[in-house]
Design a protein around this motif. Structure first.
Motif, short mmCIF file in Angstrom:
data_model
loop_
_atom_site.label_atom_id
_atom_site.label_comp_id
_atom_site.label_asym_id
_atom_site.label_seq_id
_atom_site.Cartn_x
_atom_site.Cartn_y
_atom_site.Cartn_z
N ALA A 120 0.82 -1.12 0.05
CA ALA A 120 0.08 -0.03 -0.29
C ALA A 120 0.87 1.10 0.16
O ALA A 120 0.34 2.36 -0.53
N VAL A 121 1.98 0.94 0.65
CA VAL A 121 2.81 2.51 0.89
C VAL A 121 4.27 2.52 -0.03
O VAL A 121 4.10 3.26 -0.97
N TRP A 122 5.04 1.48 0.38
CA TRP A 122 6.46 1.64 0.07
C TRP A 122 6.56 1.14 -1.60
O TRP A 122 7.23 1.88 -2.36
N ASN A 123 5.83 0.00 -1.95
CA ASN A 123 6.05 -0.49 -3.40
C ASN A 123 5.60 0.54 -4.39
O ASN A 123 6.30 0.79 -5.35
N PRO A 124 4.51 1.42 -4.37
CA PRO A 124 3.97 2.20 -5.37
C PRO A 124 5.06 3.32 -5.30
O PRO A 124 5.58 3.76 -6.71
N VAL A 125 5.55 3.93 -4.39
CA VAL A 125 6.46 4.89 -4.53
C VAL A 125 8.02 4.59 -4.94
O VAL A 125 8.52 4.95 -5.86
N GLY A 126 8.37 3.15 -4.47
CA GLY A 126 9.51 2.84 -4.95
C GLY A 126 9.28 2.34 -6.19
O GLY A 126 10.65 2.62 -7.14
N ASN A 127 8.30 1.89 -7.00
CA ASN A 127 8.38 1.63 -8.40
C ASN A 127 8.61 3.03 -9.22
O ASN A 127 9.23 3.17 -10.23
N ALA A 128 8.19 4.21 -8.66
CA ALA A 128 8.15 5.33 -9.28
C ALA A 128 9.45 5.95 -9.18
O ALA A 128 9.98 6.46 -10.12
N VAL A 129 10.40 5.77 -7.84
CA VAL A 129 11.59 5.97 -7.83
C VAL A 129 12.67 5.32 -8.93
O VAL A 129 13.29 5.84 -9.45
N VAL A 130 12.21 4.15 -8.79
CA VAL A 130 13.32 3.21 -10.03
C VAL A 130 12.91 3.67 -11.35
O VAL A 130 13.63 3.83 -12.27
N ALA A 131 11.50 3.89 -11.91
CA ALA A 131 11.35 4.50 -12.96
C ALA A 131 12.11 5.75 -13.22
O ALA A 131 12.45 6.04 -14.47
N ALA A 132 12.06 6.86 -12.23
CA ALA A 132 12.67 8.12 -12.60
C ALA A 132 14.08 7.93 -12.76
O ALA A 132 14.75 8.63 -13.38
N ALA A 133 14.69 6.85 -12.08
CA ALA A 133 16.06 6.58 -12.49
C ALA A 133 16.60 6.46 -13.58
O ALA A 133 17.77 6.45 -14.15
N ASP A 134 15.65 5.97 -14.50
CA ASP A 134 15.87 5.34 -15.93
C ASP A 134 16.92 4.39 -16.06
O ASP A 134 18.06 4.53 -16.81
N ILE A 135 16.80 3.40 -15.13
CA ILE A 135 17.84 2.39 -15.15
C ILE A 135 18.01 1.35 -16.41
O ILE A 135 16.92 1.30 -16.98
N LEU A 136 18.98 1.19 -16.97
CA LEU A 136 19.57 0.52 -18.09
C LEU A 136 19.98 -0.91 -17.72
O LEU A 136 20.46 -1.07 -16.87
N VAL A 137 20.02 -1.76 -18.77
CA VAL A 137 20.44 -3.07 -18.75
C VAL A 137 21.90 -3.16 -18.47
O VAL A 137 22.49 -2.42 -19.32
N LEU A 152 28.65 7.96 -7.06
CA LEU A 152 28.25 7.94 -8.54
C LEU A 152 29.57 8.12 -9.32
O LEU A 152 30.25 9.04 -9.01
N ARG A 153 29.43 7.55 -10.51
CA ARG A 153 30.39 8.14 -11.75
C ARG A 153 29.82 9.46 -12.24
O ARG A 153 28.88 9.85 -12.13
N PRO A 154 30.94 10.16 -12.68
CA PRO A 154 30.59 11.29 -13.16
C PRO A 154 29.45 11.09 -14.47
O PRO A 154 29.81 10.35 -15.28
N GLY A 155 28.31 12.01 -14.55
CA GLY A 155 27.41 11.46 -15.34
C GLY A 155 26.17 10.60 -14.84
O GLY A 155 25.04 10.58 -15.46
N GLY A 156 26.44 10.14 -13.55
CA GLY A 156 25.46 9.17 -12.91
C GLY A 156 24.49 9.99 -12.45
O GLY A 156 24.37 11.30 -12.45
N ARG A 157 23.25 9.27 -11.95
CA ARG A 157 22.30 10.03 -11.52
C ARG A 157 21.65 9.26 -10.21
O ARG A 157 21.81 8.10 -9.80
N ILE A 158 20.90 10.21 -9.49
CA ILE A 158 20.31 9.62 -8.13
C ILE A 158 18.90 9.81 -8.25
O ILE A 158 18.39 10.93 -8.67
N ALA A 159 18.08 8.85 -7.65
CA ALA A 159 16.36 9.15 -7.68
C ALA A 159 16.01 8.86 -6.34
O ALA A 159 16.50 7.89 -5.82
N LEU A 160 15.23 9.66 -5.85
CA LEU A 160 14.86 9.48 -4.41
C LEU A 160 13.38 9.72 -4.30
O LEU A 160 12.91 10.58 -4.82
N SER A 161 12.88 9.47 -3.05
CA SER A 161 11.51 10.06 -2.49
C SER A 161 11.68 10.37 -1.01
O SER A 161 12.52 9.97 -0.30
N THR A 162 10.84 11.67 -0.88
CA THR A 162 10.84 12.09 0.56
C THR A 162 9.38 12.20 0.69
O THR A 162 8.53 12.27 -0.36
#
Length: 278
Positions: free
Chosen positions: A23-40, A135-145
């Motif tokens: 109900a709480v953590w997973n919906p936001v967690g999925n949004a955070v990971v989507a925002a991070a635009d993680i690649l294979v 992070l490597r230069p050019g890396g990104r961070i995604a988080l929720s508050t």
């Protein structure tokens, strides 16, 4: 001898935290990971990974050729996250029961994710500064508050009950720092609880191209669910371990909240880039 605090219990609130994951953590967690635009194939760090809110979706995106390091100070939290990863046959996921602000990887990361985790840092600014440098230069961070107004009046009611129920001479210093950790969580939530505050804080950490979106969420909580939130979140560090005192807090807290409480879980999802000056 002073009372220990609930934050020192062996399970670290793992089961209570995981009870609210759907109900709480997973919906936001999925949004955070989507925002991070993680690649294979990328290397990803999940800061205060808890029971896998960000770890699992990140590992699904990186694939077997990538790597996800899940760090958390609670071994019990990571045990639940590991069980989920194994059930899904996810390779390339590693679990580290360490203090996240002290974690040292073998190589820099392409992305860092943290689902409310930065709010648990004892020293918010210094801890985040160190995490950013992983992070490597050019890396990104995604988080929720939490957004402005979130956790109200839940948190205020809990703090009021603690003041009313616990002895006034309880020495937080004698509790092994657990009380201080709980108050750090409360102050960190307040410090970052608006789009402007969060953006300014991320810029002050040397991050650029900051993007923030509001994530509206309300969650009905019965008394058991509300107590699980208290035990399975940063508020846990404020709670006494003494069974009698804990029972008094729970009874008074439940009476104040009522049986049909609706949690304001409005959140902020932020993503930013790390481009240090050469």
């Amino acid at each position: 001898m002073s009372a220990r605090h609930a934050a020192t219990l062996p399970d670290g609130g793992a089961e209570d935290h995981d009870r609210l994951a759907p109900a709480v953590w997973n919906p936001v967690g999925n949004a955070v990971v989507a925002a991070a635009d993680i690649l294979v194939g990328e290397r990803v760090l999940d800061v205060f990974a808890a029971t896998g809110t960000g770890t699992i979706p990140a590992a699904q995106l990186t694939g077997p050729d990538g790597r996800v390091d899940a760090v958390d100070r609670s071994p019990a939290m990571l045990d639940l996250a590991k069980a989920k990863a194994e059930a899904l046959a996810l390779d390339g996921v590693f679990f580290h029961p360490v203090e996240p602000a002290e974690w040292t990887p073998e190589a820099p990361y392409d992305a860092v994710v943290s689902c409310y985790g930065v709010l648990l840092l004892d020293d918010l600014d210094a801890g985040m500064d160190r995490i950013v440098r992983l992070l490597r230069p050019g890396g990104r961070i995604a988080l929720s508050t939490w957004d402005d107004g979130a956790l109200e009046p839940f948190g205020d009611i809990l703090l009021d009950v603690l003041r009313e129920v616990l002895p006034t001479d309880t020495d937080q210093e004698d509790a092994g720092g657990a009380g201080r950790s709980g108050m750090a969580f409360v102050e960190n939530c307040r410090k970052l609880a608006s789009t402007d505050r969060l953006r300014d804080w991320l810029h002050a950490r040397g991050l650029t191209n900051v993007r923030i979106e509001q994530f509206g969420l309300t969650v009905p909580l019965d008394p058991d669910g509300a107590w699980s939130l208290a035990l399975g979140s940063g508020y846990r560090g404020l709670l006494p371990d003494d069974p009698e005192a804990l029972h008094r807090v729970r009874s008074a807290f439940g009476e104040r909240l009522g049986t049909a409480f609706v949690l304001n879980a409005d959140s902020l999802i932020a993503v930013a880039d790390y481009r240090p000056a050469e």
